[in-house]
Scaffold this active site. Structure first.
Site, PDB file in Angstrom:
ATOM      1  N   ARG A   3     -15.595  -7.765   5.563  1.00 11.92           N
ATOM      2  CA  ARG A   3     -14.807  -8.970   5.259  1.00 11.92           C
ATOM      3  C   ARG A   3     -14.780  -9.896   6.474  1.00 11.92           C
ATOM      4  O   ARG A   3     -14.997 -11.105   6.353  1.00 11.92           O
ATOM      5  CB  ARG A   3     -13.381  -8.571   4.861  1.00 11.92           C
ATOM      6  CG  ARG A   3     -13.322  -7.990   3.464  1.00 11.92           C
ATOM      7  CD  ARG A   3     -11.914  -7.643   3.037  1.00 11.92           C
ATOM      8  NE  ARG A   3     -11.908  -7.256   1.634  1.00 11.92           N
ATOM      9  CZ  ARG A   3     -11.107  -6.322   1.115  1.00 11.92           C
ATOM     10  NH1 ARG A   3     -10.230  -5.674   1.864  1.00 11.92           N
ATOM     11  NH2 ARG A   3     -11.164  -6.032  -0.174  1.00 11.92           N
ATOM     12  N   ARG A  38       0.834  -1.200   0.000  1.00 11.40           N
ATOM     13  CA  ARG A  38       0.000   0.000   0.000  1.00 11.40           C
ATOM     14  C   ARG A  38       0.866   1.247   0.000  1.00 11.40           C
ATOM     15  O   ARG A  38       0.527   2.266  -0.577  1.00 11.40           O
ATOM     16  CB  ARG A  38      -0.903  -0.002   1.226  1.00 11.40           C
ATOM     17  CG  ARG A  38      -2.038  -0.982   1.128  1.00 11.40           C
ATOM     18  CD  ARG A  38      -3.155  -0.629   2.087  1.00 11.40           C
ATOM     19  NE  ARG A  38      -4.279  -1.515   1.881  1.00 11.40           N
ATOM     20  CZ  ARG A  38      -4.379  -2.717   2.437  1.00 11.40           C
ATOM     21  NH1 ARG A  38      -3.449  -3.152   3.245  1.00 11.40           N
ATOM     22  NH2 ARG A  38      -5.419  -3.474   2.202  1.00 11.40           N
ATOM     23  N   HIS A  40      -5.897   1.025   7.544  1.00  8.86           N
ATOM     24  CA  HIS A  40      -6.313   0.063   6.524  1.00  8.86           C
ATOM     25  C   HIS A  40      -5.064  -0.568   5.941  1.00  8.86           C
ATOM     26  O   HIS A  40      -4.616  -0.229   4.870  1.00  8.86           O
ATOM     27  CB  HIS A  40      -7.100   0.804   5.441  1.00  8.86           C
ATOM     28  CG  HIS A  40      -7.682  -0.083   4.401  1.00  8.86           C
ATOM     29  ND1 HIS A  40      -8.437  -1.183   4.698  1.00  8.86           N
ATOM     30  CD2 HIS A  40      -7.631  -0.030   3.050  1.00  8.86           C
ATOM     31  CE1 HIS A  40      -8.825  -1.758   3.567  1.00  8.86           C
ATOM     32  NE2 HIS A  40      -8.345  -1.080   2.562  1.00  8.86           N
ATOM     33  N   ASP A  78     -13.324  -3.552   5.928  1.00 11.32           N
ATOM     34  CA  ASP A  78     -12.586  -4.564   6.698  1.00 11.32           C
ATOM     35  C   ASP A  78     -13.536  -5.331   7.616  1.00 11.32           C
ATOM     36  O   ASP A  78     -13.423  -6.551   7.781  1.00 11.32           O
ATOM     37  CB  ASP A  78     -11.463  -3.898   7.507  1.00 11.32           C
ATOM     38  CG  ASP A  78     -10.414  -3.250   6.597  1.00 11.32           C
ATOM     39  OD1 ASP A  78     -10.189  -3.778   5.499  1.00 11.32           O
ATOM     40  OD2 ASP A  78      -9.839  -2.214   6.978  1.00 11.32           O
TER      41      ASP A  78
END
Ligand code: APR
Length: 312
Positions: A150, A87, A174, A147
């Site tokens: 999920r 990321r 994140h 998140d």
């Protein structure tokens, strides 16, 4: 009549538009630098309206003037993570893009609420606030909802129970250091720690942490967009319908959880004014330390980003 602008009409942006119009939340303007593409996707989505059963209008544009007076601006513009790319690798490119997008959209919609999706999420949310200088309650990032969704999905799969009864809470940045909270994740009020062995809970937390990378590895090109798009729409709905939903979002912490002057994933009450308040949960020493570590990593990345932006 509400108006939502989505900048970046790629996979995530177009999916946001689909859910926002499909849930009858607002008219949508899709913006992109690629000529014709946002117009084409918007028209295609508009033509699905009779089938999806809503009367929302969708436009595409390459011109920020068309975004004027939006109630909500969603920023998805940027490059998506590719396999093997962290990321943080995205930081440099996406910072330049987000800075430009935030400046242009805020100029035309000074009263809008901003939801940032571009990665690295917590840093790009900070940059949007730093660029626009809007009140902190009107700038937030979408990560915790995704998140948590999920995590909810994996819990439901593991227990073979309906996702409808599963709620979950994931805090922190994140990234690999996100903090799933099993004690605050339940099946109809029953903490999952009562229903699953500790090693299975750990495995589900790990899969949640790696959730983005799992999709990237499977897709080969690009990253997740259906669940991210639906997550943004959930936040848009909470704001437009003034629902006072308690959702984990990247919000500006002013000392809550021992974190100061950072955007980081925390439980926030979302409504018409944006972030109405941050709710402070009791955390164990371990959970608190994990959150502090995650926040520290965001702070380091903000420093790196600011150095990169000065160097440009
Ligand atoms: N202005 C407007 N749009 C831009 C700009 C810019 N300066 N720069 C890039 N874009 C557009 C691209 O043209 C592209 O259409 O942003 C879009 C990004 O779409 P995708 O490449 O399909 O990426 P997507 O999967 O939608 O992800 C977007 O969300 O989840 C995050 O990590 C992901 O940062 C990424 C973002």
């Amino acid at each position: 009549m509400s108006k939502v602008t989505v900048v970046g009409s790629g996979n995530v942006g177009a999916t946001v538009a689909q859910y926002v119009a499909g849930k009858d939340l607002a008219d949508v303007v899709l913006v992109d630098i690629i000529e014709g593409m946002p117009q084409g996707k918007a028209l295609d989505l508009h033509e699905a309206a009779p089938l999806a059963g809503h009367d929302r209008k969708l436009w595409g544009s390459n011109n920020y003037a068309d975004t004027r007076d939006s109630d909500i601006v969603v920023i998805t513009a940027g490059i998506a993570r590719k396999p093997g790319m962290s990321r943080e690798d995205l930081l440099k490119t996406n910072a330049g893009i987000v800075q430009e997008v935030a400046k242009e959209t805020a100029k035309h919609s000074p009263n809008a609420i901003f939801i940032v999706v571009t990665n690295p999420l917590d840093v790009m949310t900070y940059l949007t606030w730093q660029t626009t200088r809007l009140p902190t309650q009107r700038v937030m990032g979408m990560a915790g909802v995704l998140d948590s969704a999920r995590f909810q999905t994996f819990i439901a799969m593991e227990l073979n129970m309906s996702v409808k009864d599963v709620r979950a809470m994931v805090l922190g940045g994140h990234g690999d250091l996100m903090v799933p909270l099993p004690r605050y994740s339940t099946v109809n009020g029953v903490p999952i720690t009562e229903l699953l062995a500790a090693d299975r809970v750990d495995a589900l937390c790990k899969r949640t942490r790696d959730g983005g990378a799992e999709i990237v590895a499977l897709l080969k090109a690009g990253s997740a967009f259906y669940a991210p798009g639906a997550s943004v729409a959930e936040m848009v709905e909470a704001i437009i319908r003034d629902q006072n939903r308690l959702l984990p979002c990247a919000v500006y912490s002013q000392g809550q959880y021992g974190i100061k002057d950072l955007f980081v994933g925390l439980p926030a009450v979302l409504g018409r004014e944006g972030v109405k308040r941050i709710v402070e949960l009791k955390l164990t020493a371990e959970e608190r330390a994990a959150l502090a570590k995650s926040a520290e990593s965001i702070r380091e990345n903000i420093n790196v980003m600011n150095q990169l932006l000065v160097a440009v």
